[in-house]
Motif scaffolding. Sequence first.
Motif, PDB file in Angstrom:
ATOM      1  N   ALA B  83       0.846  -1.205   0.000  1.00  0.00           N
ATOM      2  CA  ALA B  83       0.000   0.000   0.000  1.00  0.00           C
ATOM      3  C   ALA B  83       0.876   1.248   0.000  1.00  0.00           C
ATOM      4  O   ALA B  83       0.586   2.227  -0.716  1.00  0.00           O
ATOM      5  N   ASN B  84       1.957   1.224   0.774  1.00  0.00           N
ATOM      6  CA  ASN B  84       2.865   2.377   0.809  1.00  0.00           C
ATOM      7  C   ASN B  84       3.546   2.598  -0.537  1.00  0.00           C
ATOM      8  O   ASN B  84       3.740   3.743  -0.970  1.00  0.00           O
ATOM      9  N   ASN B  87       1.027   4.112  -2.751  1.00  0.00           N
ATOM     10  CA  ASN B  87       0.720   5.465  -2.299  1.00  0.00           C
ATOM     11  C   ASN B  87       1.803   6.457  -2.718  1.00  0.00           C
ATOM     12  O   ASN B  87       1.506   7.566  -3.167  1.00  0.00           O
ATOM     13  N   GLU B 107     -11.790  16.841  -5.136  1.00  0.00           N
ATOM     14  CA  GLU B 107     -11.567  15.915  -4.012  1.00  0.00           C
ATOM     15  C   GLU B 107     -11.042  14.561  -4.478  1.00  0.00           C
ATOM     16  O   GLU B 107     -10.257  13.919  -3.784  1.00  0.00           O
ATOM     17  N   GLU B 110      -7.494  15.082  -5.091  1.00  0.00           N
ATOM     18  CA  GLU B 110      -6.819  15.373  -3.812  1.00  0.00           C
ATOM     19  C   GLU B 110      -6.597  14.098  -2.980  1.00  0.00           C
ATOM     20  O   GLU B 110      -5.679  14.046  -2.147  1.00  0.00           O
ATOM     21  N   PHE B 111      -7.420  13.072  -3.211  1.00  0.00           N
ATOM     22  CA  PHE B 111      -7.428  11.893  -2.337  1.00  0.00           C
ATOM     23  C   PHE B 111      -6.041  11.273  -2.090  1.00  0.00           C
ATOM     24  O   PHE B 111      -5.662  11.035  -0.938  1.00  0.00           O
ATOM     25  N   PRO B 112      -5.235  10.997  -3.155  1.00  0.00           N
ATOM     26  CA  PRO B 112      -3.913  10.384  -2.897  1.00  0.00           C
ATOM     27  C   PRO B 112      -3.011  11.291  -2.045  1.00  0.00           C
ATOM     28  O   PRO B 112      -2.198  10.792  -1.265  1.00  0.00           O
ATOM     29  N   LEU B 114      -4.082  13.289   0.324  1.00  0.00           N
ATOM     30  CA  LEU B 114      -4.547  13.161   1.714  1.00  0.00           C
ATOM     31  C   LEU B 114      -3.901  11.948   2.363  1.00  0.00           C
ATOM     32  O   LEU B 114      -3.490  11.990   3.515  1.00  0.00           O
ATOM     33  N   LEU B 115      -3.806  10.858   1.575  1.00  0.00           N
ATOM     34  CA  LEU B 115      -3.179   9.644   2.113  1.00  0.00           C
ATOM     35  C   LEU B 115      -1.705   9.889   2.415  1.00  0.00           C
ATOM     36  O   LEU B 115      -1.127   9.273   3.310  1.00  0.00           O
ATOM     37  N   LYS B 117      -0.631  12.652   3.510  1.00  0.00           N
ATOM     38  CA  LYS B 117      -0.630  13.642   4.603  1.00  0.00           C
ATOM     39  C   LYS B 117       0.103  14.934   4.207  1.00  0.00           C
ATOM     40  O   LYS B 117       0.861  15.516   4.989  1.00  0.00           O
ATOM     41  N   LYS B 163       0.507  13.179  -7.601  1.00  0.00           N
ATOM     42  CA  LYS B 163       1.598  12.993  -6.638  1.00  0.00           C
ATOM     43  C   LYS B 163       2.924  12.786  -7.350  1.00  0.00           C
ATOM     44  O   LYS B 163       3.924  12.445  -6.708  1.00  0.00           O
TER      45      LYS B 163
END
Lengths: 392, 231
Positions: B83-84, B87, B107, B110-112, B114-115, B117, B163
């Motif tokens: 998962a990391n 991400n 949104e 934006e989601f990835p 947010l993951l 941080k 990202k």
Amino acid sequence: MLTLKLAFKNVTKAGLRTWLNVLILSFAYVLIIWTDGLYDGMSKQVVGDMIDMEIGGGQFWERNYDKFDPFTIDDAYAPIPENLEELVKNNEATPVLFRASVIFPQGRVQSAILKGIDPNQKVLKFPSEYLNTGESDYIPGLIGSRMAKNSGLKNGDIVTVRWQDVNGTFDATDIEIVNVISSYVQTIDNGQIWIPLKSLQEMIGATNVATVIVLHKDIETIPSGSPLWEFKDHNFLLADFYNYLDRKGMGSAIMYGLLMAMALLAIFDTQVLAIFRRRKEMGTMMALGMTRGGVIRLFTLEGTMHGILAIIIGTIYGLPILYFSAVNGIAMPEAVEQVGLSLNSTLYPVYGIGLFLSTSLIMFISVIVVSFLPTRKIARLNPTDALRGKIA
Amino acid sequence: MTNEELIIAQDLSKDYPIGGDFFRALDGINLSVKQGEFSGIIGPSGSGKTTLLNIIGALDTPSDGSVNVLGNKVENMTHTESANLRNNFLGFIFQTYNLLPVYNVYENVEFPLLLQKIEKLQREEMVMQALEWVGLTNKAKSRPSQLSGGESQRVAIARAMVKKPKIVLADEPTANLDADNSHHILKTMVKLNEELNTTFLFSTHDEKVISYLKRKIMLNDGKLVDDILVN
């Protein structure tokens, strides 16, 4: 914190899905509180009526009296002791005399217990004043509506009654039914005829005797008993009812469990449906880098938020409904009477803070569990299966 | 692994249980993909393209052999580690877009972040930049249900690119799009590949996509049958 933010976002943005979930949950929440409140109200009401109409603040029983043994009734009488006589004069106690008898309504034979009570007593809310009929050829008698139904007697009927006096001699006379009272307390109704105390004392040939002496419910000091008279407190006198409640309590617990199970099934169904419909969304989240634990936390938290919202919404619309029913009561259908429950025609539910808190807690925990279980199952899927929308 | 080789597959096989038997979806694949490539796994339906892409994306694990993605052995990674990896370093583009339905365009992109941080201000900047790449800044407040297929896929590209991942894996990205939208999408990806040096790996059998590829990895019945570099 991120999970909390995302869950809040998902819940607030899901619109109709959220509100449907919340509405179903809140219905279950309000219904459970309402049902439990009704049950509590019923118990309190029955206890209150029994105290008002039958057991007062406790009773002194003549030592021979055993309410479970009808053969003790005819021997269960004794002179009223002096200290209790004083209370009777001050309207703080009232004596009641019991006698086994046989009545002959419309040519049939039926056993009945004659109960003698002072027509002028102020201790019980029993309507004994109907027995003040003045001069009459017949002894006035009061019966309850259930007795009237069972015996076929009605107001104005004359019924022959036969009993044994203290010497064992059988005698008979006629009693005129002067009123049929609608009583909620079954134990002063079924198989009983109430007549004036003095008349019954004369009938059995013993003056100033009684079987039980009922104290006023507001009496402050319980007088001492005597070798012939034993005091029975509320715990004893209400034990049968509490046992009945316990037995009913089992049934009620099953009912509560069934109701809760139905509510939870509805919640579970809705949650499962919502979550299984969103398995592709879960797969996408995992593909974008969210961990399995993160997905489980997110969806469980969403379910929990539904639970919290349901409690808030249920409180908002449920409080006025519950308050209204607590103040105005709920009319009971006649059918309830026919199944053997002696209830007032209007029941007043009682809602305590404990009921609110316990139901909220149960609802809260249940929602967490039913949200967690399907989420965990889907999150265990391989992300590729979840992405394809495969069912776990 | 050299500095440039982001993906290395060695004797990679994948079996799926069917009844009491196994179906071999991938059979002894050897492959490496370098940084900045714009390449595609090509083959007919059932040839194993998506399976290979999923294993490279750490969404699935091989039955045999080894896959090394950015120095991480996919077959040895825990769920959290994979998962990391996704991400931080991988972007995904799906055939059916897979936009999160309750979020608007902004949104979704934006989601990835947010993951990851990332701070709010920086997130805003990155999301708007990604939307600019795909020409959708004017649709930031729209819901996925209000978008056309082409727009939805451009949002998916922005989400994959926001990202600035090392590798973008695109599974049949034009399968649900018409020709105009397909070319628009592909040109956007070519531009991002050239400007950001992001490695793109497609799985496709669409001729329009194939015409844009600089490397064509041909699969048939789970076997790598050809590997062609286009000048």
